[in-house]
Write a protein that holds these residues in place. Sequence first.
Motif, PDB file in Angstrom:
ATOM      1  N   MET A   1      34.273  32.414  35.898  1.00  0.00           N
ATOM      2  CA  MET A   1      34.639  33.355  36.955  1.00  0.00           C
ATOM      3  C   MET A   1      33.845  34.647  36.745  1.00  0.00           C
ATOM      4  SD  MET A   1      38.400  34.756  38.043  1.00  0.00           S
ATOM      5  CE  MET A   1      38.909  33.109  38.480  1.00  0.00           C
ATOM      6  N   SER A   2      33.294  35.214  37.813  1.00  0.00           N
ATOM      7  CA  SER A   2      32.460  36.405  37.713  1.00  0.00           C
ATOM      8  C   SER A   2      33.338  37.647  37.572  1.00  0.00           C
ATOM      9  CB  SER A   2      31.568  36.527  38.955  1.00  0.00           C
ATOM     10  OG  SER A   2      32.377  36.634  40.123  1.00  0.00           O
ATOM     11  N   TRP A   3      32.724  38.698  36.994  1.00  0.00           N
ATOM     12  CA  TRP A   3      33.413  39.971  36.814  1.00  0.00           C
ATOM     13  C   TRP A   3      33.137  40.851  38.033  1.00  0.00           C
ATOM     14  CZ3 TRP A   3      36.800  40.856  32.964  1.00  0.00           C
ATOM     15  CH2 TRP A   3      36.765  40.027  31.859  1.00  0.00           C
ATOM     16  N   THR A   4      34.159  41.006  38.843  1.00  0.00           N
ATOM     17  CA  THR A   4      34.046  41.883  40.006  1.00  0.00           C
ATOM     18  C   THR A   4      34.419  43.306  39.610  1.00  0.00           C
ATOM     19  OG1 THR A   4      36.306  41.390  40.654  1.00  0.00           O
ATOM     20  CG2 THR A   4      34.568  39.967  41.555  1.00  0.00           C
ATOM     21  N   ASP A   5      34.186  44.251  40.531  1.00  0.00           N
ATOM     22  CA  ASP A   5      34.507  45.651  40.240  1.00  0.00           C
ATOM     23  C   ASP A   5      35.999  45.843  40.035  1.00  0.00           C
ATOM     24  OD1 ASP A   5      31.840  46.087  40.518  1.00  0.00           O
ATOM     25  OD2 ASP A   5      31.978  46.859  42.589  1.00  0.00           O
ATOM     26  N   GLU A   6      36.815  45.090  40.807  1.00  0.00           N
ATOM     27  CA  GLU A   6      38.269  45.234  40.669  1.00  0.00           C
ATOM     28  C   GLU A   6      38.735  44.727  39.310  1.00  0.00           C
ATOM     29  OE1 GLU A   6      39.983  43.218  43.933  1.00  0.00           O
ATOM     30  OE2 GLU A   6      39.152  44.562  45.472  1.00  0.00           O
ATOM     31  N   ILE A  24      45.608  41.095  28.490  1.00  0.00           N
ATOM     32  CA  ILE A  24      44.640  41.343  29.576  1.00  0.00           C
ATOM     33  C   ILE A  24      44.117  40.034  30.133  1.00  0.00           C
ATOM     34  CG2 ILE A  24      42.429  42.414  30.124  1.00  0.00           C
ATOM     35  CD1 ILE A  24      42.973  44.469  27.943  1.00  0.00           C
ATOM     36  N   ALA A  25      43.849  39.021  29.239  1.00  0.00           N
ATOM     37  CA  ALA A  25      43.364  37.724  29.704  1.00  0.00           C
ATOM     38  C   ALA A  25      44.412  37.024  30.561  1.00  0.00           C
ATOM     39  CB  ALA A  25      42.966  36.862  28.507  1.00  0.00           C
ATOM     40  N   ASP A  26      45.692  37.115  30.172  1.00  0.00           N
ATOM     41  CA  ASP A  26      46.751  36.503  30.977  1.00  0.00           C
ATOM     42  C   ASP A  26      46.895  37.200  32.326  1.00  0.00           C
ATOM     43  OD1 ASP A  26      47.138  34.826  28.851  1.00  0.00           O
ATOM     44  OD2 ASP A  26      48.840  35.967  28.027  1.00  0.00           O
ATOM     45  N   GLU A  27      46.687  38.510  32.335  1.00  0.00           N
ATOM     46  CA  GLU A  27      46.842  39.267  33.575  1.00  0.00           C
ATOM     47  C   GLU A  27      45.693  38.974  34.545  1.00  0.00           C
ATOM     48  OE1 GLU A  27      48.734  41.750  36.257  1.00  0.00           O
ATOM     49  OE2 GLU A  27      49.448  40.979  34.320  1.00  0.00           O
ATOM     50  N   LEU A  28      44.467  38.911  34.012  1.00  0.00           N
ATOM     51  CA  LEU A  28      43.325  38.645  34.893  1.00  0.00           C
ATOM     52  C   LEU A  28      43.282  37.189  35.330  1.00  0.00           C
ATOM     53  CD1 LEU A  28      40.542  40.712  33.062  1.00  0.00           C
ATOM     54  CD2 LEU A  28      41.833  41.355  35.091  1.00  0.00           C
ATOM     55  N   GLY A  29      43.519  36.261  34.379  1.00  0.00           N
ATOM     56  CA  GLY A  29      43.477  34.835  34.698  1.00  0.00           C
ATOM     57  C   GLY A  29      42.060  34.308  34.794  1.00  0.00           C
ATOM     58  N   GLY A  30      41.842  33.122  34.251  1.00  0.00           N
ATOM     59  CA  GLY A  30      40.527  32.500  34.325  1.00  0.00           C
ATOM     60  C   GLY A  30      39.574  32.942  33.234  1.00  0.00           C
ATOM     61  N   VAL A  31      39.987  33.779  32.303  1.00  0.00           N
ATOM     62  CA  VAL A  31      39.140  34.222  31.211  1.00  0.00           C
ATOM     63  C   VAL A  31      39.910  34.066  29.919  1.00  0.00           C
ATOM     64  CG1 VAL A  31      37.783  35.845  32.576  1.00  0.00           C
ATOM     65  CG2 VAL A  31      39.900  36.613  31.543  1.00  0.00           C
ATOM     66  N   SER A  32      39.168  34.011  28.825  1.00  0.00           N
ATOM     67  CA  SER A  32      39.770  33.880  27.514  1.00  0.00           C
ATOM     68  C   SER A  32      39.855  35.237  26.827  1.00  0.00           C
ATOM     69  CB  SER A  32      38.965  32.895  26.654  1.00  0.00           C
ATOM     70  OG  SER A  32      37.650  33.381  26.463  1.00  0.00           O
ATOM     71  N   ARG A  33      40.547  35.236  25.709  1.00  0.00           N
ATOM     72  CA  ARG A  33      40.692  36.478  24.945  1.00  0.00           C
ATOM     73  C   ARG A  33      39.342  36.959  24.423  1.00  0.00           C
ATOM     74  NH1 ARG A  33      41.026  36.977  19.494  1.00  0.00           N
ATOM     75  NH2 ARG A  33      41.920  38.933  18.653  1.00  0.00           N
ATOM     76  N   ASN A  34      38.498  36.018  23.948  1.00  0.00           N
ATOM     77  CA  ASN A  34      37.174  36.407  23.436  1.00  0.00           C
ATOM     78  C   ASN A  34      36.286  36.966  24.545  1.00  0.00           C
ATOM     79  OD1 ASN A  34      37.942  35.532  20.913  1.00  0.00           O
ATOM     80  ND2 ASN A  34      37.029  33.513  21.142  1.00  0.00           N
ATOM     81  N   ALA A  35      36.430  36.434  25.781  1.00  0.00           N
ATOM     82  CA  ALA A  35      35.640  36.946  26.896  1.00  0.00           C
ATOM     83  C   ALA A  35      36.034  38.389  27.224  1.00  0.00           C
ATOM     84  CB  ALA A  35      35.805  36.049  28.116  1.00  0.00           C
ATOM     85  N   VAL A  36      37.326  38.679  27.118  1.00  0.00           N
ATOM     86  CA  VAL A  36      37.790  40.050  27.374  1.00  0.00           C
ATOM     87  C   VAL A  36      37.245  41.004  26.321  1.00  0.00           C
ATOM     88  CG1 VAL A  36      39.851  41.510  27.459  1.00  0.00           C
ATOM     89  CG2 VAL A  36      39.856  39.293  28.604  1.00  0.00           C
ATOM     90  N   ILE A  37      37.271  40.579  25.036  1.00  0.00           N
ATOM     91  CA  ILE A  37      36.765  41.438  23.965  1.00  0.00           C
ATOM     92  C   ILE A  37      35.270  41.669  24.127  1.00  0.00           C
ATOM     93  CG2 ILE A  37      36.426  41.605  21.463  1.00  0.00           C
ATOM     94  CD1 ILE A  37      39.030  40.035  21.122  1.00  0.00           C
ATOM     95  N   GLY A  38      34.526  40.615  24.474  1.00  0.00           N
ATOM     96  CA  GLY A  38      33.089  40.770  24.672  1.00  0.00           C
ATOM     97  C   GLY A  38      32.754  41.677  25.836  1.00  0.00           C
TER      98      GLY A  38
END
Length: 231
Positions: A1-6, A24-38
């Motif tokens: 899933m792409s990172w939009t401005d929102e 944050i990963a649970d709130e956004l959905g479709g991303v993992s914890r490592n993706a959020v940290i990166g």
Amino acid sequence: MSWTDERIEKLTKMWEGGATASQIADELGGVSRNAVIGKAHRLGLKARPSPVKANEKPVRPAPAPKKPKPVEAAPAAPEAKVEAPVVRAAPPPVAPAPRAPEPAAPPVAAEDVAPVAPKGPRVVSVGPGGFLRQGPGDQQQPIPPAPPRRLVPAKPSAEIADKTSLLDLNDRVCRWPMGHPGEPDFHFCGDKVNPGFPYCVEHCGRAYQAQLPRGARRPPPPLPFGGPRVR
């Protein structure tokens, strides 16, 4: 899933609010914890210290104090007589007798000093063939290399002094051999070559001969002994 401005704005807000990467990963959905940290690292967000410390030891509860046991009165011991120690006077110190100065040893020259022989028996190893191998102390000094030799070009013999030898051949001289290779005056023609050929005009006439017409050709001579045997 792409990172939009929102999604980036929401990630930044929750990160600065103190939410964990998993939340944050649970709130956004479709991303993992490592993706959020990166993504937070790439955005340059302020890093937060880890709640787990490597050198921190778990705190254990202090044990409850034990109740003291009642102390029973010990029976009185009989009084012992204490004798005063006897002090003896130490003898006076005796001064050591002076020693006579020892005579100085004469200087020893370096040539008079004998080499120290190695302790223990000498071990000699016999190699294959019966020769004795050298030990570490038996090796000689390396021989210095010989001075470089000056190469003097060899003088040609009198028979081919003014003739073309094998070392004189190139693409501009005739290569037709003159004589037999075993003879001392064997050499090459050396004249100017015919353009497009390795020989001069005279030797080209001997090396290349025109083919006769088909009607004027002669049959080849018969093979010796009747030719090959036909099976």
